[in-house]
Design a protein around this motif. Sequence first.
Motif, PDB file in Angstrom:
ATOM      1  N   LEU A  83      42.141  50.941  16.605  1.00  0.00           N
ATOM      2  CA  LEU A  83      42.258  52.165  15.796  1.00  0.00           C
ATOM      3  C   LEU A  83      42.755  53.342  16.625  1.00  0.00           C
ATOM      4  O   LEU A  83      43.597  54.125  16.173  1.00  0.00           O
ATOM      5  N   ILE A  84      42.256  53.472  17.853  1.00  0.00           N
ATOM      6  CA  ILE A  84      42.686  54.573  18.727  1.00  0.00           C
ATOM      7  C   ILE A  84      44.184  54.468  19.003  1.00  0.00           C
ATOM      8  O   ILE A  84      44.940  55.432  18.830  1.00  0.00           O
ATOM      9  N   PHE A  85      44.616  53.282  19.421  1.00  0.00           N
ATOM     10  CA  PHE A  85      46.033  53.137  19.766  1.00  0.00           C
ATOM     11  C   PHE A  85      46.921  53.091  18.525  1.00  0.00           C
ATOM     12  O   PHE A  85      48.097  53.443  18.600  1.00  0.00           O
ATOM     13  N   GLY A  86      46.364  52.715  17.395  1.00  0.00           N
ATOM     14  CA  GLY A  86      47.107  52.822  16.138  1.00  0.00           C
ATOM     15  C   GLY A  86      47.375  54.279  15.803  1.00  0.00           C
ATOM     16  O   GLY A  86      48.475  54.654  15.379  1.00  0.00           O
ATOM     17  N   GLY A  87      46.372  55.119  16.008  1.00  0.00           N
ATOM     18  CA  GLY A  87      46.547  56.559  15.797  1.00  0.00           C
ATOM     19  C   GLY A  87      47.569  57.145  16.758  1.00  0.00           C
ATOM     20  O   GLY A  87      48.419  57.957  16.383  1.00  0.00           O
ATOM     21  N   LEU A  88      47.493  56.707  18.016  1.00  0.00           N
ATOM     22  CA  LEU A  88      48.475  57.173  18.996  1.00  0.00           C
ATOM     23  C   LEU A  88      49.885  56.678  18.669  1.00  0.00           C
ATOM     24  O   LEU A  88      50.865  57.398  18.882  1.00  0.00           O
ATOM     25  N   THR A  89      49.986  55.469  18.121  1.00  0.00           N
ATOM     26  CA  THR A  89      51.290  54.944  17.699  1.00  0.00           C
ATOM     27  C   THR A  89      51.884  55.821  16.609  1.00  0.00           C
ATOM     28  O   THR A  89      53.080  56.147  16.630  1.00  0.00           O
ATOM     29  N   THR A  90      51.049  56.224  15.664  1.00  0.00           N
ATOM     30  CA  THR A  90      51.497  57.128  14.604  1.00  0.00           C
ATOM     31  C   THR A  90      51.970  58.451  15.197  1.00  0.00           C
ATOM     32  O   THR A  90      53.010  58.990  14.794  1.00  0.00           O
ATOM     33  N   LEU A  91      51.227  58.957  16.170  1.00  0.00           N
ATOM     34  CA  LEU A  91      51.605  60.204  16.837  1.00  0.00           C
ATOM     35  C   LEU A  91      52.942  60.048  17.572  1.00  0.00           C
ATOM     36  O   LEU A  91      53.806  60.926  17.491  1.00  0.00           O
ATOM     37  N   VAL A  92      53.127  58.921  18.263  1.00  0.00           N
ATOM     38  CA  VAL A  92      54.395  58.654  18.952  1.00  0.00           C
ATOM     39  C   VAL A  92      55.542  58.649  17.938  1.00  0.00           C
ATOM     40  O   VAL A  92      56.601  59.241  18.180  1.00  0.00           O
ATOM     41  N   TYR A  93      55.326  57.997  16.800  1.00  0.00           N
ATOM     42  CA  TYR A  93      56.355  57.958  15.752  1.00  0.00           C
ATOM     43  C   TYR A  93      56.707  59.377  15.299  1.00  0.00           C
ATOM     44  O   TYR A  93      57.884  59.754  15.240  1.00  0.00           O
ATOM     45  N   MET A  94      55.681  60.161  14.966  1.00  0.00           N
ATOM     46  CA  MET A  94      55.924  61.493  14.417  1.00  0.00           C
ATOM     47  C   MET A  94      56.606  62.416  15.429  1.00  0.00           C
ATOM     48  O   MET A  94      57.562  63.116  15.091  1.00  0.00           O
ATOM     49  N   VAL A  95      56.129  62.416  16.665  1.00  0.00           N
ATOM     50  CA  VAL A  95      56.709  63.280  17.697  1.00  0.00           C
ATOM     51  C   VAL A  95      58.155  62.870  17.976  1.00  0.00           C
ATOM     52  O   VAL A  95      59.052  63.723  18.062  1.00  0.00           O
ATOM     53  N   THR A  96      58.391  61.563  18.097  1.00  0.00           N
ATOM     54  CA  THR A  96      59.755  61.081  18.351  1.00  0.00           C
ATOM     55  C   THR A  96      60.689  61.486  17.224  1.00  0.00           C
ATOM     56  O   THR A  96      61.792  61.998  17.463  1.00  0.00           O
ATOM     57  N   ARG A  97      60.239  61.285  16.004  1.00  0.00           N
ATOM     58  CA  ARG A  97      61.098  61.618  14.858  1.00  0.00           C
ATOM     59  C   ARG A  97      61.376  63.116  14.786  1.00  0.00           C
ATOM     60  O   ARG A  97      62.512  63.538  14.525  1.00  0.00           O
ATOM     61  N   LEU A  98      60.362  63.933  15.046  1.00  0.00           N
ATOM     62  CA  LEU A  98      60.557  65.384  15.028  1.00  0.00           C
ATOM     63  C   LEU A  98      61.484  65.841  16.149  1.00  0.00           C
ATOM     64  O   LEU A  98      62.341  66.704  15.948  1.00  0.00           O
ATOM     65  N   LEU A  99      61.314  65.260  17.333  1.00  0.00           N
ATOM     66  CA  LEU A  99      62.195  65.625  18.447  1.00  0.00           C
ATOM     67  C   LEU A  99      63.642  65.251  18.149  1.00  0.00           C
ATOM     68  O   LEU A  99      64.560  66.036  18.410  1.00  0.00           O
ATOM     69  N   LEU A 100      63.850  64.059  17.623  1.00  0.00           N
ATOM     70  CA  LEU A 100      65.214  63.633  17.289  1.00  0.00           C
ATOM     71  C   LEU A 100      65.810  64.511  16.193  1.00  0.00           C
ATOM     72  O   LEU A 100      66.995  64.850  16.228  1.00  0.00           O
ATOM     73  N   SER A 101      64.982  64.887  15.236  1.00  0.00           N
ATOM     74  CA  SER A 101      65.452  65.772  14.164  1.00  0.00           C
ATOM     75  C   SER A 101      65.844  67.136  14.712  1.00  0.00           C
ATOM     76  O   SER A 101      66.771  67.771  14.216  1.00  0.00           O
ATOM     77  N   ALA A 102      65.115  67.579  15.741  1.00  0.00           N
ATOM     78  CA  ALA A 102      65.424  68.878  16.348  1.00  0.00           C
ATOM     79  C   ALA A 102      66.814  68.868  16.983  1.00  0.00           C
ATOM     80  O   ALA A 102      67.436  69.921  17.125  1.00  0.00           O
ATOM     81  N   PHE A 103      67.287  67.701  17.371  1.00  0.00           N
ATOM     82  CA  PHE A 103      68.623  67.575  17.941  1.00  0.00           C
ATOM     83  C   PHE A 103      69.660  67.236  16.877  1.00  0.00           C
ATOM     84  O   PHE A 103      70.733  66.738  17.180  1.00  0.00           O
ATOM     85  N   ALA A 104      69.308  67.498  15.620  1.00  0.00           N
ATOM     86  CA  ALA A 104      70.205  67.327  14.473  1.00  0.00           C
ATOM     87  C   ALA A 104      70.678  65.883  14.301  1.00  0.00           C
ATOM     88  O   ALA A 104      71.785  65.632  13.848  1.00  0.00           O
ATOM     89  N   ASP A 131      70.601  62.463  12.311  1.00  0.00           N
ATOM     90  CA  ASP A 131      70.403  62.066  10.921  1.00  0.00           C
ATOM     91  C   ASP A 131      68.980  61.543  10.700  1.00  0.00           C
ATOM     92  O   ASP A 131      68.427  60.837  11.549  1.00  0.00           O
ATOM     93  N   ALA A 132      68.384  61.870   9.556  1.00  0.00           N
ATOM     94  CA  ALA A 132      67.005  61.489   9.258  1.00  0.00           C
ATOM     95  C   ALA A 132      66.815  59.972   9.284  1.00  0.00           C
ATOM     96  O   ALA A 132      65.812  59.472   9.806  1.00  0.00           O
ATOM     97  N   GLY A 133      67.748  59.238   8.720  1.00  0.00           N
ATOM     98  CA  GLY A 133      67.631  57.778   8.720  1.00  0.00           C
ATOM     99  C   GLY A 133      67.672  57.205  10.125  1.00  0.00           C
ATOM    100  O   GLY A 133      66.879  56.328  10.480  1.00  0.00           O
ATOM    101  N   LEU A 134      68.579  57.721  10.948  1.00  0.00           N
ATOM    102  CA  LEU A 134      68.681  57.272  12.334  1.00  0.00           C
ATOM    103  C   LEU A 134      67.443  57.695  13.123  1.00  0.00           C
ATOM    104  O   LEU A 134      66.911  56.916  13.921  1.00  0.00           O
ATOM    105  N   SER A 135      66.960  58.911  12.876  1.00  0.00           N
ATOM    106  CA  SER A 135      65.746  59.388  13.537  1.00  0.00           C
ATOM    107  C   SER A 135      64.560  58.489  13.203  1.00  0.00           C
ATOM    108  O   SER A 135      63.777  58.116  14.080  1.00  0.00           O
ATOM    109  N   ALA A 136      64.425  58.136  11.936  1.00  0.00           N
ATOM    110  CA  ALA A 136      63.319  57.276  11.513  1.00  0.00           C
ATOM    111  C   ALA A 136      63.441  55.883  12.133  1.00  0.00           C
ATOM    112  O   ALA A 136      62.441  55.299  12.569  1.00  0.00           O
ATOM    113  N   THR A 137      64.655  55.374  12.199  1.00  0.00           N
ATOM    114  CA  THR A 137      64.874  54.050  12.789  1.00  0.00           C
ATOM    115  C   THR A 137      64.508  54.038  14.269  1.00  0.00           C
ATOM    116  O   THR A 137      63.770  53.165  14.740  1.00  0.00           O
ATOM    117  N   ILE A 138      65.017  55.023  15.016  1.00  0.00           N
ATOM    118  CA  ILE A 138      64.716  55.100  16.446  1.00  0.00           C
ATOM    119  C   ILE A 138      63.224  55.323  16.667  1.00  0.00           C
ATOM    120  O   ILE A 138      62.606  54.688  17.536  1.00  0.00           O
TER     121      ILE A 138
END
Length: 149
Positions: A20-41, A43-50
């Motif tokens: 559960l702890i590392f599942g929560g951290l995995t979710t955090l990694v996903y969200m932070v990565t997606r937000l960072l990629l989005s900040a660099f403009a 594409d949302a689909g590519l950001s979500a995939t990466i």
Amino acid sequence: MKQLITLSKKLLQSEGILYLIFGGLTTLVYMVTRLLLSAFAIDAGLSATIANIISVLFAFITNDTIVFRQERKGWLYRLGKFVLARLATALIDIALAYLLVTRYPNLIGQFVNNDYHLVNLIEMLFSQVLIILLNYVFSKVFVFKNTAN
């Protein structure tokens, strides 16, 4: 205080709690990565995939080394099974969204005055609980069978 420390150590040795702890951290990694990629403009689909690729790799590494304590030998084979299991649960997630939100929204809607957003939210919560449980079962039974102890 000593009892609290002992309890904390015991909890942190529990496979389920670590999952559960590392599942929560995995979710955090996903969200932070997606937000960072989005900040660099990017594409949302590519950001979500990466972000998905990075978070699945993070989940595999933490599950393999910390949660299920696997031997180094055979890690590539386990990675392949892990990715297949995650793809299977992703397909289940997509199927549930289609069935319960798009195709038959009245199954949930009858309880929430057919409010589309509530139907979507309820389905998402139900689906995520199911996916977490299935991911744990698939990991425990299908992927991480031999522990190094």
